[in-house]
Scaffold this active site. Structure first.
Site, PDB file in Angstrom:
ATOM      1  N   HIS A 226       0.835  -1.209   0.000  1.00  0.00           N
ATOM      2  CA  HIS A 226       0.000   0.000   0.000  1.00  0.00           C
ATOM      3  C   HIS A 226       0.873   1.263   0.000  1.00  0.00           C
ATOM      4  O   HIS A 226       0.709   2.139  -0.849  1.00  0.00           O
ATOM      5  CB  HIS A 226      -0.914  -0.017   1.232  1.00  0.00           C
ATOM      6  N   GLU A 227       1.781   1.340   0.948  1.00  0.00           N
ATOM      7  CA  GLU A 227       2.607   2.546   1.050  1.00  0.00           C
ATOM      8  C   GLU A 227       3.455   2.735  -0.199  1.00  0.00           C
ATOM      9  O   GLU A 227       3.699   3.850  -0.629  1.00  0.00           O
ATOM     10  CB  GLU A 227       3.487   2.497   2.306  1.00  0.00           C
TER      11      GLU A 227
ATOM     12  N   HIS B 203       1.670   4.708  -2.780  1.00  0.00           N
ATOM     13  CA  HIS B 203       1.841   6.160  -2.615  1.00  0.00           C
ATOM     14  C   HIS B 203       3.206   6.586  -3.171  1.00  0.00           C
ATOM     15  O   HIS B 203       3.341   7.632  -3.803  1.00  0.00           O
ATOM     16  CB  HIS B 203       1.808   6.549  -1.132  1.00  0.00           C
TER      17      HIS B 203
ATOM     18  N   HIS C 185       3.146   6.997  -6.822  1.00  0.00           N
ATOM     19  CA  HIS C 185       2.409   8.219  -7.177  1.00  0.00           C
ATOM     20  C   HIS C 185       3.357   9.431  -7.093  1.00  0.00           C
ATOM     21  O   HIS C 185       3.308  10.329  -7.926  1.00  0.00           O
ATOM     22  CB  HIS C 185       1.234   8.373  -6.202  1.00  0.00           C
TER      23      HIS C 185
HETATM   24 ZN   LIG Z   1      -2.405   5.289   2.436  1.00  0.00          ZN
END
Ligand SMILES: [Zn+2]
Length: 655
Positions: A445-446, A449, A452
């Site tokens: 998940h991290e 980011h 992104h």
């Molecule tokens: Zn998050």
């Protein structure tokens, strides 16, 4: 005396902050100089004899405050990940000053008058100009002198309270830790785990930041579970008072700015736009989620043979999983070794999707010796940026996991991104670091980011990478979670740390079957926190709360989510997201983003999954564009249509 390393741009590759040279005494002078420099830059903009243009006003603002930006980035990374008493003192002192500084700019009438006169034909500039106008109006640029004076007071007090809230929590993780003297009380933990908790002849289990402590799934002694759970939900009691005060001040501020309540103020510049849109969505989810959780509770009571209490839930959930699915979550850990999860899992998936590669740079240092830095390259060998990883929990680190930028990508400065991921994995005394399945998912998940931030290709820092609305930012990171269990990826990284054997296929199958159990619990604990956040921030101006705990209970009842066995994931006293983390009236964002996430996972599956063409399409239409356009337009470019809620409802078993 050597020059303050924060005064000049970093000479390290990619302008990585020179953490090895920064000492605590450098921060305050650098903050002071940075604020003074930016105010002088703003004065030069407002004092210009030239008519206002995009370049001499908006771009000039984007170029301003470089020392301050550098200082704040380095300082707040340390505050979050490696705090000390000294750093906390500086934070207490500087937070209200930073709030005053930001108000001094956004409430500067001459500056606002110039911004209002700027025009531009360029779409990217027009979008940024609109952002600036909106930021200034939302910060109170149009208010009277008297109203602005009150606004400044409110902002300053809120900033103080938020720092205090966070610092209380950091202390509570240890002050409210479970302490036992007899190792027998920790029955259920393995020997290595028990050994790692020993301190001066006692055993100390610090609290993690959410309600349901992971130890509750393993500890066999029911009374120890009750104590651990009680410590968790009752920690940092002074924060109840701070929360009441903050909610009241926020309601007053919203009213000054022309909104009925703080929630309305907060969602206006989000993709949700209105409180009705958020409530309409939450309404669809509450009923089915509570029904699912009740069904699960029945299965747990049957397994336990008695009426369970909240501290029994995780323990018996594991038992049901073992009985129904023959699945034991702890059997997975030996297959999830930290290095391998990153190199052969997370990085590998990114290489397959986007062609990017990673080279560790042991010569580059973070703020702590455990931080690792990797240089990231495009498929053609061109440099993309740096990825820093801080995997381990430590006493000065906040709970949870997060990503932040150390350097924002922008063409304006010709800077490439430097991004940081923080996790909270317990560092073993010796031997390999083995992760739980949850920790693996969080790491993916991290890293979503991080991608992104790394793929950002925009002109202006204000809209770089993850600078998108809160209720959009969780979407790309949630999408990246899908690769954790993608068969080709999993087979590549999930290997036994001693034997190198791949994880048995049947364990994976059992895990996937068992995952469906406890969805009701997870959705309810999340929604309860969301609705609690919402209740605090739908308070009308002037409305007083006398008792925070009673308010909490009533709010959950009114929302139809009061279910004694499943408390909110965060209660008021430790809800850092909303009282110190920028997510006030924004905790709904996770499920709101999940609509786009579920849609996107469908798209990847429909189009053949882990393929370069798919990665490139996601990168080009969405990840690379940061906040440089309407985020929902980027989503439509990616998906080819408007989002539908159906895939989310199906995934969560809510249809
Ligand atoms: Zn998050």
């Amino acid at each position: 005396m050597a020059e303050n390393p924060l005064f000049a741009p970093s000479s390290l590759p990619y302008q990585l902050p020179p953490f090895a040279e920064i000492r605590e005494e450098h921060y305050l002078p650098a903050f002071e100089r940075g604020m003074a420099e930016q105010l002088a830059e703003v004065e030069a903009i407002t004092g210009s004899a030239e008519p206002p243009t995009f370049d001499n006003t908006i771009a000039a603002l984007e170029r301003s405050g470089r020392i301050l930006q550098r200082t704040a980035t380095a300082f707040f990374s340390v505050v979050a990940s490696d705090s000390t008493d000294g750093v906390m003192e500086i934070e207490k002192r500087i937070s209200p000053e930073l709030t005053r500084h930001s108000d001094a700019i956004r409430l500067d009438r001459a500056l606002w008058a110039r911004i209002k006169q700027v025009t531009t034909e360029d779409p990217e500039e027009a979008w940024l100009l609109e952002k600036y106008r909106d930021d200034f109006v939302r910060a109170g640029a149009d208010l009277s002198e008297e109203e602005q004076a009150r606004l400044r007071e409110l902002n300053e007090e809120l900033s103080r309270l938020s720092t205090e809230f966070a610092q209380n929590l950091l202390k509570a993780a240890n002050d409210s830790a479970l302490v036992v003297t007899d190792a027998k009380e920790l029955d259920g933990f393995d020997e290595a785990r028990i050994a790692s908790l020993e301190r001066d002849g006692r055993y100390v289990l610090p609290l993690l930041n959410f309600t349901n402590q992971p130890g509750l799934a393993q500890l066999t002694d029911r009374d120890v579970r009750r104590r651990l759970y009680t410590l968790s939900v009752e920690r940092a009691p002074r924060n109840f008072g701070l929360a009441m005060r903050m909610a009241k001040l926020r309601a007053e501020r919203a009213s000054l700015l022309g909104f009925p309540d703080h929630a309305a103020y907060r969602v206006a510049d989000q993709t949700a736009k209105t409180v009705e849109a958020v409530e309409e969505m939450l309404d669809q989810l509450v009923g089915p989620a509570v029904r699912n959780a009740r069904k699960e509770a029945e299965a747990l009571a049957e397994q336990a043979g008695f009426a369970i209490e909240p501290w029994d839930w995780s323990f018996y959930a594991e038992k049901v999983r073992q009985a129904r699915y023959d699945f034991d979550a702890s059997a997975m850990r030996p297959y999830f070794e930290l290095d391998r999860v990153f190199r052969d899992g997370i990085f590998h998936a990114a290489t397959r999707l986007y062609g990017i590669t990673f080279t560790e740079r042991p010569d580059l240092r973070g703020y702590h010796e455990d931080v690792r830095v990797f240089e990231v390259f495009n498929e053609d060998g061109g440099a993309l940026g740096l990825f820093a990883l801080d995997p381990y929990a430590r006493p000065g680190k906040r709970g949870g996991a997060w990503m932040n930028n150390l350097v924002d990508q922008s063409f304006l400065f010709g800077e490439k991104p430097v991004v940081l991921n923080n996790l909270n994995i317990t560092k073993p005394a010796t031997g390999p670091t083995l992760l739980t399945y949850d920790e693996v998912t969080t790491a993916f998940h991290e890293f979503g980011h991080a991608l992104h931030g790394l793929f950002s290709e925009v002109r202006f820092p204000r809209v770089s990478g993850t600078s998108v609305p809160r209720d959009f930012v969780e979407y790309p990171s949630q999408v990246n979670e899908m690769w954790a269990t993608w068969p080709e990826v999993l087979a590549n990284y999930a290997r036994h740390h001693e034997t190198g054997e791949p994880m048995p296929a049947e364990l994976v199958e059992k895990m996937q079957a068992a995952e469906k159990f406890n969805q009701g619990f997870m959705t309810v604990e999340y929604l309860a926190a969301t609705l609690l956040d919402w209740a605090w921030h739908r308070l009308a101006p002037g409305e007083d709360v006398a008792d925070a705990e009673a308010f909490e209970q009533k709010a959950l009842e009114a929302a139809g989510i009061a279910f004694p066995l499943v408390r909110p994931r965060y209660r008021t006293n430790y809800f850092a997201h909303i009282f110190s983390g920028g997510y006030s009236a924004g905790y709904y964002s996770y499920i709101w983003s999940e609509v786009l996430d579920a849609e996107s996972v469908e798209w990847f599956k429909e189009n053949g999954g882990l393929k370069r063409e798919n990665g490139d399409h996601f990168r080009r239409t969405l990840l690379s564009r940061g906040g440089s356009l309407d985020p929902l337009a980027a989503f439509r470019d990616f998906r080819g249509r408007e989002p539908s809620i159906q895939p989310l409802l199906e995934r969560r078993g809510l249809v």
